[in-house]
Design a protein around this motif. Structure first.
Motif, PDB file in Angstrom:
ATOM      1  N   ARG A  52     -10.237  53.135  67.328  1.00  0.00           N
ATOM      2  CA  ARG A  52      -9.310  54.215  67.717  1.00  0.00           C
ATOM      3  C   ARG A  52      -9.916  55.552  67.238  1.00  0.00           C
ATOM      4  O   ARG A  52      -9.385  56.219  66.369  1.00  0.00           O
ATOM      5  CB  ARG A  52      -7.942  53.982  67.086  1.00  0.00           C
ATOM      6  N   ASP A  53     -11.038  55.905  67.853  1.00  0.00           N
ATOM      7  CA  ASP A  53     -11.781  57.066  67.387  1.00  0.00           C
ATOM      8  C   ASP A  53     -10.964  58.350  67.472  1.00  0.00           C
ATOM      9  O   ASP A  53     -10.971  59.167  66.536  1.00  0.00           O
ATOM     10  CB  ASP A  53     -13.068  57.235  68.206  1.00  0.00           C
ATOM     11  N   ARG A  54     -10.257  58.546  68.574  1.00  0.00           N
ATOM     12  CA  ARG A  54      -9.477  59.781  68.711  1.00  0.00           C
ATOM     13  C   ARG A  54      -8.397  59.866  67.638  1.00  0.00           C
ATOM     14  O   ARG A  54      -8.184  60.924  67.017  1.00  0.00           O
ATOM     15  CB  ARG A  54      -8.846  59.872  70.113  1.00  0.00           C
ATOM     16  N   ALA A  55      -7.729  58.754  67.373  1.00  0.00           N
ATOM     17  CA  ALA A  55      -6.701  58.754  66.336  1.00  0.00           C
ATOM     18  C   ALA A  55      -7.317  59.030  64.969  1.00  0.00           C
ATOM     19  O   ALA A  55      -6.736  59.743  64.141  1.00  0.00           O
ATOM     20  CB  ALA A  55      -5.966  57.409  66.324  1.00  0.00           C
ATOM     21  N   ALA A  56      -8.512  58.472  64.730  1.00  0.00           N
ATOM     22  CA  ALA A  56      -9.197  58.714  63.459  1.00  0.00           C
ATOM     23  C   ALA A  56      -9.529  60.186  63.289  1.00  0.00           C
ATOM     24  O   ALA A  56      -9.311  60.779  62.222  1.00  0.00           O
ATOM     25  CB  ALA A  56     -10.473  57.874  63.388  1.00  0.00           C
ATOM     26  N   PHE A  57     -10.026  60.808  64.349  1.00  0.00           N
ATOM     27  CA  PHE A  57     -10.400  62.214  64.263  1.00  0.00           C
ATOM     28  C   PHE A  57      -9.169  63.117  64.164  1.00  0.00           C
ATOM     29  O   PHE A  57      -9.203  64.149  63.486  1.00  0.00           O
ATOM     30  CB  PHE A  57     -11.273  62.600  65.456  1.00  0.00           C
ATOM     31  N   ASP A  58      -8.094  62.730  64.840  1.00  0.00           N
ATOM     32  CA  ASP A  58      -6.836  63.488  64.687  1.00  0.00           C
ATOM     33  C   ASP A  58      -6.361  63.441  63.234  1.00  0.00           C
ATOM     34  O   ASP A  58      -5.887  64.446  62.691  1.00  0.00           O
ATOM     35  CB  ASP A  58      -5.744  62.899  65.597  1.00  0.00           C
ATOM     36  N   ARG A  59      -6.490  62.279  62.620  1.00  0.00           N
ATOM     37  CA  ARG A  59      -6.079  62.148  61.218  1.00  0.00           C
ATOM     38  C   ARG A  59      -6.951  63.010  60.318  1.00  0.00           C
ATOM     39  O   ARG A  59      -6.451  63.652  59.384  1.00  0.00           O
ATOM     40  CB  ARG A  59      -6.176  60.680  60.796  1.00  0.00           C
ATOM     41  N   LEU A  60      -8.246  63.044  60.591  1.00  0.00           N
ATOM     42  CA  LEU A  60      -9.139  63.898  59.810  1.00  0.00           C
ATOM     43  C   LEU A  60      -8.724  65.362  59.932  1.00  0.00           C
ATOM     44  O   LEU A  60      -8.760  66.110  58.952  1.00  0.00           O
ATOM     45  CB  LEU A  60     -10.581  63.724  60.281  1.00  0.00           C
ATOM     46  N   MET A  61      -8.317  65.775  61.123  1.00  0.00           N
ATOM     47  CA  MET A  61      -7.887  67.163  61.307  1.00  0.00           C
ATOM     48  C   MET A  61      -6.634  67.464  60.487  1.00  0.00           C
ATOM     49  O   MET A  61      -6.473  68.583  59.992  1.00  0.00           O
ATOM     50  CB  MET A  61      -7.623  67.451  62.789  1.00  0.00           C
ATOM     51  N   GLU A  62      -5.759  66.480  60.331  1.00  0.00           N
ATOM     52  CA  GLU A  62      -4.582  66.684  59.481  1.00  0.00           C
ATOM     53  C   GLU A  62      -5.010  66.921  58.038  1.00  0.00           C
ATOM     54  O   GLU A  62      -4.472  67.800  57.349  1.00  0.00           O
ATOM     55  CB  GLU A  62      -3.651  65.468  59.574  1.00  0.00           C
ATOM     56  N   ASN A 117     -13.575  75.258  56.425  1.00  0.00           N
ATOM     57  CA  ASN A 117     -13.089  75.008  57.786  1.00  0.00           C
ATOM     58  C   ASN A 117     -14.016  74.155  58.645  1.00  0.00           C
ATOM     59  O   ASN A 117     -13.792  74.006  59.840  1.00  0.00           O
ATOM     60  CB  ASN A 117     -12.817  76.336  58.490  1.00  0.00           C
ATOM     61  N   MET A 118     -15.047  73.581  58.050  1.00  0.00           N
ATOM     62  CA  MET A 118     -15.938  72.713  58.815  1.00  0.00           C
ATOM     63  C   MET A 118     -15.320  71.315  58.942  1.00  0.00           C
ATOM     64  O   MET A 118     -14.808  70.765  57.968  1.00  0.00           O
ATOM     65  CB  MET A 118     -17.311  72.608  58.142  1.00  0.00           C
ATOM     66  N   VAL A 119     -15.396  70.767  60.140  1.00  0.00           N
ATOM     67  CA  VAL A 119     -14.947  69.394  60.382  1.00  0.00           C
ATOM     68  C   VAL A 119     -16.044  68.704  61.176  1.00  0.00           C
ATOM     69  O   VAL A 119     -16.237  68.974  62.359  1.00  0.00           O
ATOM     70  CB  VAL A 119     -13.618  69.353  61.160  1.00  0.00           C
ATOM     71  N   SER A 120     -16.768  67.818  60.511  1.00  0.00           N
ATOM     72  CA  SER A 120     -17.900  67.126  61.127  1.00  0.00           C
ATOM     73  C   SER A 120     -17.466  65.726  61.532  1.00  0.00           C
ATOM     74  O   SER A 120     -17.171  64.888  60.685  1.00  0.00           O
ATOM     75  CB  SER A 120     -19.070  67.073  60.135  1.00  0.00           C
ATOM     76  N   ALA A 121     -17.433  65.490  62.832  1.00  0.00           N
ATOM     77  CA  ALA A 121     -16.973  64.197  63.346  1.00  0.00           C
ATOM     78  C   ALA A 121     -17.549  63.997  64.734  1.00  0.00           C
ATOM     79  O   ALA A 121     -17.841  64.948  65.446  1.00  0.00           O
ATOM     80  CB  ALA A 121     -15.439  64.152  63.401  1.00  0.00           C
ATOM     81  N   ASP A 173     -18.916  59.064  70.882  1.00  0.00           N
ATOM     82  CA  ASP A 173     -17.513  59.495  70.796  1.00  0.00           C
ATOM     83  C   ASP A 173     -17.352  60.999  70.577  1.00  0.00           C
ATOM     84  O   ASP A 173     -16.309  61.444  70.113  1.00  0.00           O
ATOM     85  CB  ASP A 173     -16.796  58.724  69.685  1.00  0.00           C
ATOM     86  N   LEU A 174     -18.366  61.792  70.954  1.00  0.00           N
ATOM     87  CA  LEU A 174     -18.253  63.227  70.673  1.00  0.00           C
ATOM     88  C   LEU A 174     -17.094  63.871  71.414  1.00  0.00           C
ATOM     89  O   LEU A 174     -16.484  64.835  70.920  1.00  0.00           O
ATOM     90  CB  LEU A 174     -19.579  63.931  70.968  1.00  0.00           C
ATOM     91  N   GLU A 175     -16.759  63.353  72.599  1.00  0.00           N
ATOM     92  CA  GLU A 175     -15.638  63.935  73.344  1.00  0.00           C
ATOM     93  C   GLU A 175     -14.325  63.809  72.576  1.00  0.00           C
ATOM     94  O   GLU A 175     -13.512  64.736  72.569  1.00  0.00           O
ATOM     95  CB  GLU A 175     -15.501  63.270  74.726  1.00  0.00           C
ATOM     96  N   HIS A 176     -14.112  62.654  71.950  1.00  0.00           N
ATOM     97  CA  HIS A 176     -12.897  62.467  71.153  1.00  0.00           C
ATOM     98  C   HIS A 176     -12.863  63.451  69.984  1.00  0.00           C
ATOM     99  O   HIS A 176     -11.814  63.986  69.632  1.00  0.00           O
ATOM    100  CB  HIS A 176     -12.832  61.031  70.615  1.00  0.00           C
ATOM    101  N   ALA A 177     -14.026  63.684  69.371  1.00  0.00           N
ATOM    102  CA  ALA A 177     -14.090  64.594  68.231  1.00  0.00           C
ATOM    103  C   ALA A 177     -13.788  66.029  68.666  1.00  0.00           C
ATOM    104  O   ALA A 177     -13.038  66.749  67.992  1.00  0.00           O
ATOM    105  CB  ALA A 177     -15.463  64.515  67.579  1.00  0.00           C
ATOM    106  N   VAL A 178     -14.365  66.440  69.781  1.00  0.00           N
ATOM    107  CA  VAL A 178     -14.107  67.798  70.286  1.00  0.00           C
ATOM    108  C   VAL A 178     -12.634  67.955  70.640  1.00  0.00           C
ATOM    109  O   VAL A 178     -12.007  68.972  70.317  1.00  0.00           O
ATOM    110  CB  VAL A 178     -14.998  68.092  71.508  1.00  0.00           C
TER     111      VAL A 178
END
Length: 239
Positions: free
Chosen positions: A181-191, A204-208, A213-218
């Motif tokens: 669940r890459d998108r959910a993982a990256f959303d959680r990181l943003m939180e 303010n850097m978020v490396s993911a 899966d770069l599209e999910h991270a963006v």
């Protein structure tokens, strides 16, 4: 144009198109996302070609490979990121060439990085690697600190001489509630990033996100994506 240069140029163009498309879909500007090319297992000659093609951010994950490569490319206008699990006995070497260490995950490592950065007269950026598969007070299978350890590490880095707190990094977990669940993982990181910035506004850097899966991270809001295979090709096996 050499065959290799042509290949890398074509691959970079494809990755650029993917980032542009992902930014457009997310309502983001292209300049909000920085591409870091992960050059691990590839020779310094490829790094030189990438620099000729306009790449300015590169990453490595093994000091024994990175140190000689960075030395050979010291004349290039590059920012070097270290993204692998880092043992304290390698810190002195890593600090000699890395501008940013993205895999900070324990207090002992912060202390060692600070000590060596001061000794070398350098200012080294640090990202806290967050393990979304880790239990409280534990480390993840691929390194990283459990989310409950972010605040402590952030405070230590922010106060450490020779270091500056850049933000957060994660690798999509292979196990646990976010596996697959890459998108959910990256959303959680943003939180977690939002919470971190309330106390440390400049972090303010978020490396993911990587090749797959770069599209999910963006879409989630990552500021940096780490792409290797999609630019350089399938990695040769290490002996």
């Amino acid at each position: 144009m050499t065959d290799r240069k042509g290949q890398l140029a074509a691959n970079l163009a494809k990755v650029e198109d993917r980032i542009v498309t992902a930014c457009t879909a997310a309502g983001r500007r292209r300049d909000e996302v920085t591409l870091i090319v992960v050059t691990k297992t590839y020779p310094a000659s490829d790094v030189r070609i990438l620099a000729e093609l306009g790449v300015r951010q590169v990453a490595e994950n093994r000091d024994q490979d990175a140190a000689p490569k960075a030395a050979e490319c010291a004349d290039l206008p590059l920012t070097w990121h270290f993204v692998g699990q880092l043992q304290t006995n390698k810190v002195r070497s890593v600090v000699s060439y890395s501008d940013v260490v993205q895999s900070v995950d324990r207090p002992k490592l912060v202390a060692s990085l600070s000590r060596q950065a001061e000794s070398a007269g350098r200012e080294v950026g640090c990202l806290i690697q967050v393990a979304l598969d880790a239990e409280e007070r534990e480390r993840g299978a691929r390194g990283g600190v459990a989310p409950d350890g972010i605040e402590e590490l952030a405070g230590l880095i922010a106060e450490a001489p020779g270091l500056w707190l850049g933000g957060l990094m994660t690798v999509a977990p292979l196990s646990g509630p976010y596996a697959g669940r890459d998108r959910a993982a990256f959303d959680r990181l943003m939180e977690f990033s939002t919470a971190l910035r309330s106390a440390h506004p400049a972090a303010n850097m978020v490396s993911a996100g990587m090749s797959a899966d770069l599209e999910h991270a963006v879409a989630a809001g990552a500021t940096h994506v780490r792409v290797g295979t999609a630019v350089l090709g399938v990695r040769p096996r290490l002996g």
